[in-house]
Design a protein around this motif. Structure first.
Motif, short mmCIF file in Angstrom:
data_model
loop_
_atom_site.label_atom_id
_atom_site.label_comp_id
_atom_site.label_asym_id
_atom_site.label_seq_id
_atom_site.Cartn_x
_atom_site.Cartn_y
_atom_site.Cartn_z
N CYS A 281 0.66 -1.11 0.05
CA CYS A 281 -0.33 -0.47 0.41
C CYS A 281 0.83 1.60 -0.35
O CYS A 281 1.72 1.52 0.22
CB CYS A 281 -0.84 -0.05 1.27
N PHE A 283 -0.24 3.90 0.73
CA PHE A 283 -0.78 5.57 1.57
C PHE A 283 0.14 6.04 2.42
O PHE A 283 0.68 5.35 2.93
CB PHE A 283 -2.45 4.93 1.59
N CYS A 291 1.77 3.25 5.07
CA CYS A 291 1.16 1.80 5.36
C CYS A 291 1.81 0.91 5.05
O CYS A 291 2.53 0.85 3.74
CB CYS A 291 -0.18 1.88 4.32
N GLU A 293 0.88 -2.37 4.40
CA GLU A 293 -0.30 -3.51 3.92
C GLU A 293 0.20 -4.02 2.42
O GLU A 293 0.15 -3.45 2.08
CB GLU A 293 -1.44 -3.08 4.51
N CYS A 320 -4.10 0.00 0.17
CA CYS A 320 -4.57 -1.82 0.87
C CYS A 320 -6.53 -1.32 1.05
O CYS A 320 -7.12 -0.36 -0.14
CB CYS A 320 -3.71 -1.71 2.67
N HIS A 323 -7.38 1.59 3.04
CA HIS A 323 -7.12 3.23 2.74
C HIS A 323 -7.70 3.41 1.10
O HIS A 323 -7.87 4.50 0.47
CB HIS A 323 -5.54 2.86 2.23
ZN LIG Z 1 -2.85 0.92 3.31
#
Ligand SMILES: [Zn+2]
Length: 364
Positions: A281, A283, A291, A293, A320, A323
């Motif tokens: 991810c 973000f 992030c 993830e 993800c 997000h």
């Molecule tokens: Zn994320």
């Protein structure tokens, strides 16, 4: 007071809510460290026995109303802290948590405690288990395929203590025997550096596949080691998944550019986005935290598809699911996202386009 807490909290600003939560977590850590110091002293003086309890565990359960898990963790921490008081400071400032102390406590010695505690600082449970496996390596477990009894008996019989707990270093723990806490179900247990025990239950069909693979690979894996076979199977599976899900290939060729207004994301765009974002991810929060993830990733339109965002490398980014939903809520009114897109967010895990690219969403 407790019933009013929710309404009081509901009136806090976002900033105040986050600050207050941090303050409470810090206070909880202080109180926990203090409680542990008190438990250590109670045990030292034997006051639980005076009060009629055969063990600290019983005392914590009945008098202090702690859960079995909480009682066990705090008693372990109290015993470790009695020998190494620095643990209390570290619990208080948050550089260690109770789980970590529970994992490393019984492996601490006068010689290693500084180094081990420093290495365990701020680590995840998995990382601390690997640290323990380095300090106290366990031998490989034998490969084993076993038919399990009927499901009801499984829970009782198939419970396996973490490797570290299987052979406790009794010299490090002088205390009376506690009833062991129910260990969490574990699939992967580090045994030693680069050695892991993996345990799971499979169907008869899967077991048959394993046996067939053992036979077919007998010339290269003569002992039929399930670990070696699972490694080969996972290698092929991961290649396959990467190719399918993220359009990665060893021989990339340029795809046709998408028709204007198309929701389709070309394979070469996905590939470039996947590589640029490192397969996780992308973000980034206001404070700069990105992030981490890697599961349930979706291709997110930075400028939403619904307002003409194109499927270009510049406009597509990995998110993800959480997000991707968050970005959609930031752009569109949250209630539009929740009501119109919730079914997509919850069920369409394979979607290649995030909610922001669904035409159902209209800008406010
Ligand atoms: Zn994320």
């Amino acid at each position: 007071m407790q019933t009013n807490v929710l309404s009081t909290v509901a009136r806090l600003s976002d900033r105040h809510l986050l600050d207050e939560t941090k303050r409470l977590a810090a206070r909880e850590r202080d109180v926990t460290a203090e409680l542990i110091a008190h438990l250590a002293e109670i045990e030292e003086r034997g006051l639980h026995r005076v009060a009629g309890f055969g063990s600290m565990f019983e005392y914590c359960r009945e008098v202090l109303r702690l859960s079995e898990h909480a009682a066990y963790g705090r008693i372990e921490a109290a015993r470790a802290a009695r020998k190494f008081p620095v643990i209390l400071e570290m619990l208080s400032d948050g550089s260690l948590n109770l789980t970590t102390v529970g994992l490393v406590g019984r492996h601490l010695t006068r010689d290693n405690y500084r180094e081990v505690l420093a290495a365990a600082k701020g680590r995840s449970r998995r990382e601390v288990e690997e640290l323990v496996a380095r300090i106290h390596p366990q031998p490989d477990v034998p490969s084993l395929i076993r038919k399990l009894p009927a499901p009801k008996a499984v829970a009782a019989q198939d419970t396996v203590l973490p490797a570290a707990a299987a052979t406790p270093d009794l010299s490090a723990v002088p205390a009376p025997v506690l009833p062991p806490p129910p260990p969490p179900p574990k699939v992967v247990t580090p045994l030693a550096p680069d050695r892991y025990k993996v345990q799971f239950t499979v169907s008869k069909a899967t077991c048959d596949k394993l046996r067939l693979a053992q036979d077919l690979l007998r010339h290269v894996i003569p002992d039929g080691d399930p670990g070696a076979i699972v490694d080969r199977a996972l290698t092929v599976l991961l290649e396959n998944l990467t190719k399918k899900k993220f359009a990665a290939t060893e021989h990339p060729h340029s795809s046709q550019p998408p028709a204007p207004g198309s929701r389709h994301i070309p394979a070469d765009v996905k590939r470039a986005v996947w590589n640029r974002d490192g397969g996780r991810c992308a973000f980034v929060a206001e404070g700069g935290r990105r992030c981490t993830e890697r599961a349930f990733l979706e291709y997110h339109h930075v400028e939403p598809y619904a307002v003409g965002g194109e499927a270009t490398v510049e406009n597509i980014s990995l998110r993800c699911r959480s997000h991707n939903g968050h970005e959609a809520e930031r752009f569109f009114a949250p209630e539009v996202v929740r009501e119109t897109l919730a079914p997509y967010l919850c069920t369409n895990s394979q979607t290649r386009f995030g909610p922001s690219s669904l035409s159902a969403a209209q800008p406010p």
